[in-house]
Design a protein around this motif. Structure first.
Motif, PDB file in Angstrom:
ATOM      1  N   THR A   8      -7.710   8.635  -1.571  1.00  0.00           N
ATOM      2  CA  THR A   8      -6.725   8.020  -2.451  1.00  0.00           C
ATOM      3  C   THR A   8      -5.876   7.037  -1.660  1.00  0.00           C
ATOM      4  N   VAL A   9      -5.736   5.839  -2.184  1.00  0.00           N
ATOM      5  CA  VAL A   9      -4.921   4.817  -1.533  1.00  0.00           C
ATOM      6  C   VAL A   9      -3.973   4.202  -2.549  1.00  0.00           C
ATOM      7  N   CYS A  10      -2.963   3.525  -2.038  1.00  0.00           N
ATOM      8  CA  CYS A  10      -1.974   2.864  -2.888  1.00  0.00           C
ATOM      9  C   CYS A  10      -2.021   1.368  -2.643  1.00  0.00           C
ATOM     10  N   LEU A  26     -11.823  -1.535  -3.221  1.00  0.00           N
ATOM     11  CA  LEU A  26     -11.535  -0.119  -3.001  1.00  0.00           C
ATOM     12  C   LEU A  26     -12.232   0.751  -4.039  1.00  0.00           C
ATOM     13  N   TYR A  31     -12.890   4.839  -3.734  1.00  0.00           N
ATOM     14  CA  TYR A  31     -11.521   5.313  -3.609  1.00  0.00           C
ATOM     15  C   TYR A  31     -10.860   5.486  -4.976  1.00  0.00           C
ATOM     16  N   CYS A  79      -1.526   9.696  -0.737  1.00  0.00           N
ATOM     17  CA  CYS A  79      -2.376   8.563  -0.360  1.00  0.00           C
ATOM     18  C   CYS A  79      -2.599   8.545   1.147  1.00  0.00           C
ATOM     19  N   GLU A  80      -3.807   8.218   1.545  1.00  0.00           N
ATOM     20  CA  GLU A  80      -4.120   8.095   2.969  1.00  0.00           C
ATOM     21  C   GLU A  80      -3.666   6.746   3.503  1.00  0.00           C
ATOM     22  N   GLY A  81      -3.839   5.685   2.710  1.00  0.00           N
ATOM     23  CA  GLY A  81      -3.452   4.343   3.124  1.00  0.00           C
ATOM     24  C   GLY A  81      -2.621   3.660   2.058  1.00  0.00           C
ATOM     25  N   CYS A 115       6.743   5.904   2.617  1.00  0.00           N
ATOM     26  CA  CYS A 115       5.578   6.223   3.441  1.00  0.00           C
ATOM     27  C   CYS A 115       5.923   7.215   4.542  1.00  0.00           C
ATOM     28  N   VAL A 121       0.127   9.777   4.430  1.00  0.00           N
ATOM     29  CA  VAL A 121      -0.088   8.371   4.772  1.00  0.00           C
ATOM     30  C   VAL A 121      -0.410   8.224   6.258  1.00  0.00           C
TER      31      VAL A 121
END
Length: 286
Positions: A8-10, A26, A31, A79-81, A115, A121
């Motif tokens: 999951t990313v933002c 993405l 993702y 979110c990871e990134g 973050c 993150v």
């Protein structure tokens, strides 16, 4: 990567030109994307995103206020990134500080605070600007290579156009955020003021993709004209054009972009694809 949270990313400012391509790629890579937009209920700002492959299953749109501290907490959590591209674009504003600088700078700081709170993150990427590194006041000779470690002259930026000053301040913030593996990326100029046409170009023109938004060096107007004349000899292209302030004598480093597995496309290929697509869409009648 494994695990739902790790996938999951933002993406902030998701309806914008660069961000739209980020969302597209993405989603293509599997993702789940949590994306912020100014108005999720405005179809002109969101329909191109909702039509993307995978959007129905893995794209979630959120409304978040850049100036409201904590409004991005739930967005980045899990979110990871985080790709921060949201930045105000306003012309002829009566109060440049309140209309451009504050949302850009304070908004970025608010997102970075969110973050820091989110243990998930691992990396934050901020789109910087050539304006933040180009105006150093030093001669841009052939041995000069501009990269994310360069800075424009702050006094010049403050006296210049408000967006240049805002971008300079953002770049300064970006280069001081190592605690969250913050990565400032310096792109080329992107000046797309017609939102609808921008989306058409972004998603129907292969030359406008993220891979074509990257160039390894600056290029002058005369060089562009020369390339176009060679590619399309039947076009009525003037022999000489006014030179912009971008000079072909210096280079822009591609090291940071390549470290993030971003690939470059030759300028000739990008120009050719762009012209052909514009003609096919009847945006260019030659």
């Amino acid at each position: 990567m494994s695990g739902e949270a790790e996938r999951t990313v933002c993406v902030t400012g998701a309806s914008g030109y660069i961000a739209s391509w980020l969302v597209k790629h993405l989603l293509q890579r599997g993702y789940t994307v949590k994306a912020s937009v100014r108005d999720p209920n405005n179809p002109k700002k969101t329909e191109h995103l909702l039509a993307l492959d995978g959007a129905k299953e893995r794209l979630h749109l959120f409304k978040a206020d850049l100036l409201e501290e904590g409004s991005f907490d739930s967005l980045v959590n899990g979110c990871e990134g985080v790709f921060h591209t949201a930045s105000p674009v306003a012309f002829n504003v009566t109060d440049p500080q309140a209309g451009v600088v504050d949302p850009a700078v304070k908004g970025t700081l608010n997102i970075l605070r969110s973050c820091v709170k989110a243990s998930s993150v691992k990396r934050v990427v901020i789109t910087s600007s050539m304006a933040a590194v180009f105006f150093s006041g030093k001669p841009l000779t052939a041995d000069v290579v501009l990269d994310e470690t360069c800075f424009s002259d702050p006094a010049f930026c403050e006296k210049s156009e408000v967006h240049i000053y805002a971008n300079f301040l953002l770049h300064t913030i970006s280069c001081s955020g190592a605690q969250k593996n913050l990565d400032p990326i310096v792109p080329i100029w992107v000046d797309v003021r017609d939102t609808v046409n921008a989306h058409i170009l972004a998603f129907e023109n292969p030359s406008a993709s993220g891979r074509h938004c990257l160039v390894a060096s600056t290029i002058s107007c005369s060089e562009v004209v020369k390339i176009l004349r060679e590619l399309f000899p039947h076009f009525n292209i003037p022999e000489n054009g006014d030179e912009p302030f971008v000079s072909s004598c210096c280079k822009v480093s591609k090291e940071k972009a390549e470290s993030l597995v971003l690939n470059y496309t030759p300028v000739e290929v990008s120009l050719k694809d762009t012209v052909e697509s514009l003609r096919a869409k009847n945006f260019l009648s030659v």
